[in-house]
Design an enzyme around this catalytic site. Structure first.
Site, PDB file in Angstrom:
ATOM      1  N   ARG A  44       0.845  -1.211   0.000  1.00 21.84           N
ATOM      2  CA  ARG A  44       0.000   0.000   0.000  1.00 21.84           C
ATOM      3  C   ARG A  44       0.870   1.246   0.000  1.00 21.84           C
ATOM      4  NH1 ARG A  44      -4.788   0.691  -1.612  1.00 21.84           N
ATOM      5  NH2 ARG A  44      -5.629  -0.967  -0.272  1.00 21.84           N
ATOM      6  N   ARG A  71       1.297  -6.488  -9.905  1.00 19.13           N
ATOM      7  CA  ARG A  71       1.785  -5.873  -8.657  1.00 19.13           C
ATOM      8  C   ARG A  71       2.082  -6.893  -7.563  1.00 19.13           C
ATOM      9  NH1 ARG A  71      -3.151  -2.677  -5.543  1.00 19.13           N
ATOM     10  NH2 ARG A  71      -4.777  -4.227  -5.846  1.00 19.13           N
ATOM     11  N   HIS A 108       0.442   3.577 -10.564  1.00 22.24           N
ATOM     12  CA  HIS A 108      -0.548   4.011  -9.557  1.00 22.24           C
ATOM     13  C   HIS A 108       0.182   4.790  -8.454  1.00 22.24           C
ATOM     14  CE1 HIS A 108      -3.587   3.617  -6.428  1.00 22.24           C
ATOM     15  NE2 HIS A 108      -4.331   2.768  -7.121  1.00 22.24           N
ATOM     16  N   ASP A 145     -12.651   9.475  -6.587  1.00 23.31           N
ATOM     17  CA  ASP A 145     -12.146   8.311  -7.330  1.00 23.31           C
ATOM     18  C   ASP A 145     -12.571   8.499  -8.779  1.00 23.31           C
ATOM     19  OD1 ASP A 145     -11.221   5.901  -8.191  1.00 23.31           O
ATOM     20  OD2 ASP A 145     -12.348   4.678  -6.756  1.00 23.31           O
ATOM     21  N   GLU A 149      -2.543   9.015 -11.039  1.00 28.91           N
ATOM     22  CA  GLU A 149      -2.084   7.794 -11.703  1.00 28.91           C
ATOM     23  C   GLU A 149      -2.027   7.979 -13.218  1.00 28.91           C
ATOM     24  OE1 GLU A 149      -4.670   4.662 -10.154  1.00 28.91           O
ATOM     25  OE2 GLU A 149      -5.031   5.917  -8.409  1.00 28.91           O
TER      26      GLU A 149
END
Ligand code: BG6
Length: 295
Positions: free
Chosen positions: A65, A91, A161, A206, A265
């Site tokens: 994270r 990832r 990201h 978002d 991102e």
């Protein structure tokens, strides 16, 4: 492999291997799992540029994270497959080091590779190779190059990201997206237009901005700096802050950490997914520069 001066391969938290960099130009850390950059701080800058959660897991096969997760071959939930891990498998897979070298100016160049294998073919029946290359210096350049090694067209989504540290997300502005169409994931994915000249964060945010190839700047008066993300080969941008409730719902994100971060991102997703002919390759890049805000 011989590593250049200032670069070490070491075991990090959770027993995960990482490359650590300490040169006259910057300090940095990159985990081989996910080719995940967790730290990059140019010399002379007092605050971390990339944000890392203090609640991050460091476990084989689990997402980290913060920093720069590399999302591929899909972005967000996988269409038609609710059980698939969000943001793809890149990832959480181990990447191989292809090369590490340094420049006379103290920059470090790294190339990491991920190729289709039995585990990825079980999820996506597609032969591919992905190379993530970084130039770590006073600026940060990251590039994800994907080659279609299969015999059919390959459609994929991808993202760098990037999580950035901010003094207080409620005080920052994000410039470069005025007039763009975005999908508002906090409102059922509705298509909206960025009518304000800059993006400000005053609630969960978002947004997947489409058809936007220009660079984006993050202006942070609290840390008196501007972070600029210039990009190539990318037609989407995402701005994300989870705000209060979503932070609480994420076990690997501290309840009170949301004011300290924002994700900007560099993406190709949804309408802007990449379609590659057999043998073709595509490169997406993001270059991050930090400058002081004038008094
Ligand atoms: C963002 C998405 O890119 O990543 C959000 O737009 C998502 O919807 C966020 O919540 C974090 O995703 P994850 O899988 O790392 O928790």
């Amino acid at each position: 492999m011989t590593l250049p001066s200032g670069v070490r391969l070491e075991t990090g938290p959770g027993g995960l291997d990482r490359l650590s960099v300490e040169t006259t130009a910057c300090t940095a850390e990159l985990f081989l799992q996910g080719a995940h950059l967790c730290r990059w701080q140019p010399a002379g800058h007092p605050h971390p540029v990339l944000w890392m959660s203090r609640a991050s897991r460091f476990e084989a096969g689990a997402p980290i994270r913060g920093g720069v997760p590399v999302c591929f071959p899909w972005f967000g939930p996988r269409a038609g497959d609710a059980a698939a891990p969000p943001h793809g498998f890149a990832r959480t897979r181990p990447w191989a080091i292809e090369s590490v070298s340094s420049t006379p100016g103290g920059e470090v160049d790294m190339r990491l590779v991920l190729r289709a294998d039995a585990a990825t073919l079980a999820i996506v029946q597609q032969a591919f190779s992905a190379v993530f290359s970084l130039r770590l210096g006073h600026t940060l350049r990251m590039a994800l190059e994907v080659t279609n090694d299969g015999a059919e067209a390959f459609r994929f989504e991808e993202a760098l990201h990037t999580y950035f540290t901010v003094a207080d997300v409620r005080q920052v502005s994000v410039d470069g997206l005025a007039g763009a169409t975005y999908l508002d994931k906090t409102d059922g994915g509705r298509r909206k237009t960025q009518s304000e000249p800059v993006v400000r964060i005053a609630a969960e945010t978002d947004r997947l901005y489409l058809d936007t190839t220009a660079g984006v700047s993050l202006i942070d008066p609290g840390l008196a700096r501007r972070i600029t993300v210039e990009k190539t080969g990318s037609a989407s941008s995402v701005v994300w802050n989870p705000w209060i409730a979503k932070s609480r719902a994420m076990p690997d994100f501290g309840d009170d950490e949301w004011p300290e971060m924002i994700c900007i991102e560099t993406v190709n997703a949804v309408d802007n997914a990449v379609v590659l002919a057999p043998g073709a390759c595509h490169e997406l890049s993001a270059t991050v520069t930090v400058t002081a805000l004038e008094g």
